[in-house]
Design a protein around this motif. Structure first.
Motif, PDB file in Angstrom:
ATOM      1  N   LEU A 161      63.851  81.651  16.787  1.00 47.63           N
ATOM      2  CA  LEU A 161      63.614  80.354  16.155  1.00 47.63           C
ATOM      3  C   LEU A 161      62.439  80.385  15.179  1.00 47.63           C
ATOM      4  CD1 LEU A 161      64.135  78.091  19.297  1.00 47.63           C
ATOM      5  CD2 LEU A 161      65.810  78.737  17.552  1.00 47.63           C
ATOM      6  N   VAL A 162      61.882  81.564  14.918  1.00 49.48           N
ATOM      7  CA  VAL A 162      60.742  81.708  14.011  1.00 49.48           C
ATOM      8  C   VAL A 162      61.264  82.189  12.656  1.00 49.48           C
ATOM      9  CG1 VAL A 162      58.540  82.855  13.613  1.00 49.48           C
ATOM     10  CG2 VAL A 162      59.233  82.264  15.951  1.00 49.48           C
ATOM     11  N   PRO A 163      61.161  81.354  11.618  1.00 51.62           N
ATOM     12  CA  PRO A 163      61.677  81.755  10.308  1.00 51.62           C
ATOM     13  C   PRO A 163      61.045  83.049   9.799  1.00 51.62           C
ATOM     14  CG  PRO A 163      61.145  79.423  10.327  1.00 51.62           C
ATOM     15  CD  PRO A 163      60.623  79.999  11.613  1.00 51.62           C
ATOM     16  N   PHE A 164      61.887  83.897   9.245  1.00 52.97           N
ATOM     17  CA  PHE A 164      61.531  85.170   8.602  1.00 52.97           C
ATOM     18  C   PHE A 164      61.052  86.253   9.578  1.00 52.97           C
ATOM     19  CE2 PHE A 164      60.927  81.800   5.430  1.00 52.97           C
ATOM     20  CZ  PHE A 164      61.934  82.161   4.554  1.00 52.97           C
ATOM     21  N   ARG A 165      61.065  86.021  10.862  1.00 54.05           N
ATOM     22  CA  ARG A 165      60.639  87.034  11.827  1.00 54.05           C
ATOM     23  C   ARG A 165      61.565  88.256  11.788  1.00 54.05           C
ATOM     24  NH1 ARG A 165      60.146  85.493  17.988  1.00 54.05           N
ATOM     25  NH2 ARG A 165      58.051  84.922  17.395  1.00 54.05           N
ATOM     26  N   GLU A 166      62.851  88.034  11.915  1.00 54.34           N
ATOM     27  CA  GLU A 166      63.802  89.150  11.926  1.00 54.34           C
ATOM     28  C   GLU A 166      63.919  89.802  10.548  1.00 54.34           C
ATOM     29  OE1 GLU A 166      65.601  90.724  14.525  1.00 54.34           O
ATOM     30  OE2 GLU A 166      63.978  89.672  15.520  1.00 54.34           O
ATOM     31  N   ILE A 167      63.879  89.010   9.503  1.00 53.34           N
ATOM     32  CA  ILE A 167      63.920  89.578   8.151  1.00 53.34           C
ATOM     33  C   ILE A 167      62.737  90.514   7.955  1.00 53.34           C
ATOM     34  CG2 ILE A 167      63.725  89.059   5.683  1.00 53.34           C
ATOM     35  CD1 ILE A 167      65.205  86.391   6.302  1.00 53.34           C
ATOM     36  N   ARG A 168      61.568  90.058   8.331  1.00 57.42           N
ATOM     37  CA  ARG A 168      60.354  90.881   8.211  1.00 57.42           C
ATOM     38  C   ARG A 168      60.469  92.142   9.058  1.00 57.42           C
ATOM     39  NH1 ARG A 168      56.824  87.574  10.249  1.00 57.42           N
ATOM     40  NH2 ARG A 168      56.782  86.270   8.401  1.00 57.42           N
ATOM     41  N   ARG A 169      60.966  91.996  10.283  1.00 61.10           N
ATOM     42  CA  ARG A 169      61.120  93.143  11.168  1.00 61.10           C
ATOM     43  C   ARG A 169      62.084  94.167  10.561  1.00 61.10           C
ATOM     44  NH1 ARG A 169      64.335  95.034  15.341  1.00 61.10           N
ATOM     45  NH2 ARG A 169      65.784  93.297  15.216  1.00 61.10           N
ATOM     46  N   TYR A 170      63.182  93.716  10.013  1.00 64.81           N
ATOM     47  CA  TYR A 170      64.141  94.626   9.402  1.00 64.81           C
ATOM     48  C   TYR A 170      63.536  95.342   8.193  1.00 64.81           C
ATOM     49  CZ  TYR A 170      68.361  93.648  12.070  1.00 64.81           C
ATOM     50  OH  TYR A 170      69.300  93.585  13.060  1.00 64.81           O
ATOM     51  N   LEU A 171      62.735  94.636   7.419  1.00 64.31           N
ATOM     52  CA  LEU A 171      62.134  95.262   6.231  1.00 64.31           C
ATOM     53  C   LEU A 171      61.008  96.225   6.592  1.00 64.31           C
ATOM     54  CD1 LEU A 171      62.079  92.216   3.792  1.00 64.31           C
ATOM     55  CD2 LEU A 171      63.686  94.144   3.816  1.00 64.31           C
ATOM     56  N   VAL A 172      60.207  95.887   7.583  1.00 62.42           N
ATOM     57  CA  VAL A 172      59.082  96.744   7.979  1.00 62.42           C
ATOM     58  C   VAL A 172      59.569  97.995   8.715  1.00 62.42           C
ATOM     59  CG1 VAL A 172      57.037  96.880   9.455  1.00 62.42           C
ATOM     60  CG2 VAL A 172      57.394  94.876   8.007  1.00 62.42           C
ATOM     61  N   TYR A 173      60.530  97.838   9.606  1.00 60.62           N
ATOM     62  CA  TYR A 173      60.993  98.941  10.446  1.00 60.62           C
ATOM     63  C   TYR A 173      62.366  99.473  10.030  1.00 60.62           C
ATOM     64  CZ  TYR A 173      57.166  97.355  13.358  1.00 60.62           C
ATOM     65  OH  TYR A 173      55.937  96.983  13.813  1.00 60.62           O
ATOM     66  N   TYR A 174      62.658  99.434   8.725  1.00 61.60           N
ATOM     67  CA  TYR A 174      63.979  99.849   8.261  1.00 61.60           C
ATOM     68  C   TYR A 174      64.296 101.309   8.591  1.00 61.60           C
ATOM     69  CZ  TYR A 174      61.851 102.170   4.238  1.00 61.60           C
ATOM     70  OH  TYR A 174      61.117 102.993   3.438  1.00 61.60           O
ATOM     71  N   ARG A 175      63.289 102.148   8.656  1.00 59.60           N
ATOM     72  CA  ARG A 175      63.548 103.559   8.990  1.00 59.60           C
ATOM     73  C   ARG A 175      64.009 103.705  10.442  1.00 59.60           C
ATOM     74  NH1 ARG A 175      58.571 105.086   5.719  1.00 59.60           N
ATOM     75  NH2 ARG A 175      59.478 105.773   3.756  1.00 59.60           N
ATOM     76  N   GLN A 176      63.365 102.993  11.343  1.00 56.37           N
ATOM     77  CA  GLN A 176      63.744 103.061  12.755  1.00 56.37           C
ATOM     78  C   GLN A 176      65.080 102.347  13.005  1.00 56.37           C
ATOM     79  OE1 GLN A 176      60.772 102.118  11.594  1.00 56.37           O
ATOM     80  NE2 GLN A 176      59.203 103.360  12.602  1.00 56.37           N
ATOM     81  N   ILE A 177      65.287 101.248  12.335  1.00 50.49           N
ATOM     82  CA  ILE A 177      66.505 100.454  12.535  1.00 50.49           C
ATOM     83  C   ILE A 177      67.701 101.117  11.864  1.00 50.49           C
ATOM     84  CG2 ILE A 177      67.600  98.236  11.995  1.00 50.49           C
ATOM     85  CD1 ILE A 177      64.787  96.978  12.273  1.00 50.49           C
ATOM     86  N   GLY A 178      67.469 101.708  10.711  1.00 50.39           N
ATOM     87  CA  GLY A 178      68.536 102.338   9.934  1.00 50.39           C
ATOM     88  C   GLY A 178      68.964 101.457   8.782  1.00 50.39           C
TER      89      GLY A 178
END
Length: 157
Positions: A47-64
């Motif tokens: 429910l926190v805006p931009f939390r997941e977007i930020r996580r995906y952008l910061v950890y894109y190497r780990q996430i793929g």
């Protein structure tokens, strides 16, 4: 634009809209490749805006990169047809804010349904990205049909 052409565009848009909604329902609720199994998982939500977007952008190497693409641009691209087809189906003109509101409402319905059915996750970031996609779709619709309307007007003058 000729009346027959407008009618044809509306009918074709309705057909593609129906197919689009069926595909959307499948992908959001039944696509097992995307982890969509009903009532088996925990309640997952953000429910926190931009939390997941930020996580995906910061950890894109780990996430793929594939998962990053399916989440961020995928949520935008997935709603472009909605924003483009919705006004194309109607005889009356539909404005930007109406399409934005309807994109938001459909996304809210999908996200709450996913939460209740425990399919995927309920994510406010998906709502932001899907609404943005609907708005982009409307922009594409206006760009295409504004040119046709302008050309038709110039031919009659």
């Amino acid at each position: 634009m000729k009346k027959e052409t407008e009618t044809y565009i509306r009918q074709a848009s309705r057909m593609f809209f129906g197919l689009y909604l069926l595909l959307l329902i499948y992908l959001m609720f039944f696509a097992e490749d995307w982890g969509r199994t009903m009532l088996e998982g925990d309640y997952r939500y953000n429910l926190v805006p931009f939390r997941e977007i930020r996580r995906y952008l910061v950890y894109y190497r780990q996430i793929g990169l594939r998962r990053v693409f399916w989440n961020i641009p995928g949520n935008i691209i997935g709603f472009i047809p909605y924003g483009a087809l919705l006004p194309a189906m109607r005889r009356k003109k539909m404005g930007f804010w109406k399409v934005a509101l309807l994109s938001f409402e459909l996304t809210l319905f999908i996200e709450v349904s996913q939460l209740i059915l425990r399919v995927g996750s309920c994510d406010v970031d998906d709502m932001i990205l899907n609404t943005l996609g609907g708005c982009i779709g409307y922009g594409i619709y206006r760009a295409v049909f504004h040119k046709k309307e302008k050309k038709a007007y110039e031919e009659t003058v």
